[in-house]
Design a protein around this motif. Structure first.
Motif, PDB file in Angstrom:
ATOM      1  N   LYS A  45       0.823  -1.200   0.000  1.00 23.99           N
ATOM      2  CA  LYS A  45       0.000   0.000   0.000  1.00 23.99           C
ATOM      3  C   LYS A  45       0.862   1.256   0.000  1.00 23.99           C
ATOM      4  CE  LYS A  45      -3.786   2.245   2.477  1.00 23.99           C
ATOM      5  NZ  LYS A  45      -4.723   2.173   3.626  1.00 23.99           N
ATOM      6  N   GLU A  46       1.946   1.248   0.762  1.00 27.25           N
ATOM      7  CA  GLU A  46       2.797   2.431   0.899  1.00 27.25           C
ATOM      8  C   GLU A  46       3.542   2.769  -0.385  1.00 27.25           C
ATOM      9  OE1 GLU A  46       6.830   3.752   3.337  1.00 27.25           O
ATOM     10  OE2 GLU A  46       5.642   2.066   4.051  1.00 27.25           O
ATOM     11  N   VAL A  65      -6.738   1.012  -7.316  1.00 33.68           N
ATOM     12  CA  VAL A  65      -5.871  -0.118  -6.980  1.00 33.68           C
ATOM     13  C   VAL A  65      -4.971   0.234  -5.796  1.00 33.68           C
ATOM     14  CG1 VAL A  65      -5.883  -0.964  -9.357  1.00 33.68           C
ATOM     15  CG2 VAL A  65      -3.984   0.489  -8.582  1.00 33.68           C
ATOM     16  N   THR A  66      -4.576  -0.783  -5.050  1.00 33.00           N
ATOM     17  CA  THR A  66      -3.677  -0.608  -3.908  1.00 33.00           C
ATOM     18  C   THR A  66      -2.235  -0.521  -4.361  1.00 33.00           C
ATOM     19  OG1 THR A  66      -5.181  -1.747  -2.403  1.00 33.00           O
ATOM     20  CG2 THR A  66      -2.854  -1.689  -1.775  1.00 33.00           C
ATOM     21  N   ALA A 120       8.128   7.666  -7.837  1.00 34.40           N
ATOM     22  CA  ALA A 120       7.807   9.088  -7.703  1.00 34.40           C
ATOM     23  C   ALA A 120       6.520   9.427  -8.452  1.00 34.40           C
ATOM     24  CB  ALA A 120       8.972   9.937  -8.218  1.00 34.40           C
ATOM     25  N   LEU A 121       6.351   8.825  -9.631  1.00 35.47           N
ATOM     26  CA  LEU A 121       5.154   9.070 -10.414  1.00 35.47           C
ATOM     27  C   LEU A 121       3.906   8.530  -9.691  1.00 35.47           C
ATOM     28  CD1 LEU A 121       3.670   9.924 -12.961  1.00 35.47           C
ATOM     29  CD2 LEU A 121       4.431   7.790 -14.051  1.00 35.47           C
ATOM     30  N   ILE A 122       4.028   7.344  -9.126  1.00 31.09           N
ATOM     31  CA  ILE A 122       2.896   6.765  -8.379  1.00 31.09           C
ATOM     32  C   ILE A 122       2.540   7.656  -7.191  1.00 31.09           C
ATOM     33  CG2 ILE A 122       2.235   4.841  -6.876  1.00 31.09           C
ATOM     34  CD1 ILE A 122       3.842   3.006  -8.770  1.00 31.09           C
ATOM     35  N   LYS A 123       3.552   8.138  -6.498  1.00 31.70           N
ATOM     36  CA  LYS A 123       3.315   9.012  -5.352  1.00 31.70           C
ATOM     37  C   LYS A 123       2.610  10.296  -5.782  1.00 31.70           C
ATOM     38  CE  LYS A 123       5.680  11.117  -1.406  1.00 31.70           C
ATOM     39  NZ  LYS A 123       7.005  11.282  -0.722  1.00 31.70           N
ATOM     40  N   ARG A 124       3.023  10.835  -6.928  1.00 36.29           N
ATOM     41  CA  ARG A 124       2.419  12.065  -7.432  1.00 36.29           C
ATOM     42  C   ARG A 124       0.973  11.843  -7.855  1.00 36.29           C
ATOM     43  NH1 ARG A 124       6.042  13.128 -10.868  1.00 36.29           N
ATOM     44  NH2 ARG A 124       5.036  12.714 -12.881  1.00 36.29           N
ATOM     45  N   ILE A 125       0.699  10.714  -8.493  1.00 34.55           N
ATOM     46  CA  ILE A 125      -0.666  10.393  -8.924  1.00 34.55           C
ATOM     47  C   ILE A 125      -1.595  10.255  -7.725  1.00 34.55           C
ATOM     48  CG2 ILE A 125      -2.091   8.575  -9.958  1.00 34.55           C
ATOM     49  CD1 ILE A 125       0.274   8.048 -11.898  1.00 34.55           C
ATOM     50  N   ARG A 126      -1.077   9.675  -6.674  1.00 36.12           N
ATOM     51  CA  ARG A 126      -1.894   9.442  -5.479  1.00 36.12           C
ATOM     52  C   ARG A 126      -2.164  10.709  -4.666  1.00 36.12           C
ATOM     53  NH1 ARG A 126       1.003   4.196  -2.788  1.00 36.12           N
ATOM     54  NH2 ARG A 126      -0.593   2.645  -3.313  1.00 36.12           N
ATOM     55  N   SER A 127      -1.279  11.687  -4.801  1.00 32.02           N
ATOM     56  CA  SER A 127      -1.400  12.876  -3.948  1.00 32.02           C
ATOM     57  C   SER A 127      -2.515  13.835  -4.413  1.00 32.02           C
ATOM     58  CB  SER A 127      -0.079  13.627  -3.934  1.00 32.02           C
ATOM     59  OG  SER A 127       0.266  14.084  -5.223  1.00 32.02           O
TER      60      SER A 127
END
Length: 222
Positions: free
Chosen positions: A14-15, A183-184, A215-222
């Motif tokens: 998840k993280e 998605v998780t 980094a891209l996944i983190k940005r999409i989630r934010s």
């Protein structure tokens, strides 16, 4: 024995949002691939055990990870029966991923409190997996379903955690589609650890790709 509990593995999925998939019979090459992923920020790896004597390769890689990459949880994918799952758990697999829903695998993994992620292709299979104690189901093959399928599931079942594998690419539009659907995490194999990376031994390039993808996944989630 596994180094991470199933709760810790689920939390890592998840993280970070990313589970790289990899297999190669060359142990030394495998160590460098794992280190590149680790240096890029990955904290999970699914070893797709599809070759002859794959268990011997996994045993050596996991010993290396425990000693040199202590924050990484290595699991085993392409597991098709309870005997194989038990073998890999004895070698320290931190999670087990299967191409289909198998109750015998659920039983042996639950007995050891090891996370297992079964391949599911219908809401009925997903419900059955969750009844058997599954934390995160594997949507496989992901390309056959797409983000709309995930979005449809999450409507009536917001508690369901999904990891699509197959059909996940490095493109922002692709990742955004999956994560916006709910998605998780995503499983990514040859689109991340490509044949070119392996043939050219481009470990620095792989490290950068992993870093940029996270980094891209983190940005999409934010």
């Amino acid at each position: 024995m596994s180094q991470f509990s199933r709760i810790e593995v689920a939390a890592l999925m998840k993280e970070t949002g990313l589970v790289p998939l990899f297999y190669h019979p060359d142990v030394e090459l495998g160590k460098k691939i794992l280190k590149a992923c680790y240096n890029g920020g990955a904290r999970l790896i699914e070893f797709t055990a599809r070759g002859d004597f794959a268990h011997e390769v996994f045993a050596e890689l996991n010993k290396f990870v425990i000693k040199e990459l202590p924050e990484m949880a290595v699991g085993v994918g392409s597991v098709t029966d309870a005997a194989a799952a038990s073998l890999y758990m004895q070698m320290g697999a931190n999670f087990i991923v299967t191409p289909s829903l198998r109750e015998d695998i659920a039983m042996v993994c639950n007995r050891r409190k090891v996370l297992w992620s079964p391949g599911c292709g219908s809401l009925t299979e997903i419900n059955k997996a969750e009844e058997l104690g599954c934390e995160i189901i594997k949507l496989f093959p992901g390309a056959n379903f797409g983000p709309d399928f995930v979005k449809a599931i999450k409507g009536p079942q917001p508690w369901t955690s999904v990891m699509p594998t197959g059909g996940v690419t490095l493109e922002e539009s692709n990742l955004k589609g999956w994560f916006n659907a709910g998605v998780t995490c995503v499983g990514m194999g040859s689109n991340l650890i490509s044949k070119t990376v392996v043939e050219k031994r481009d470990y620095s390039g792989l490290e950068q790709s992993v870093r940029e993808t996270l980094a891209l996944i983190k940005r999409i989630r934010s």
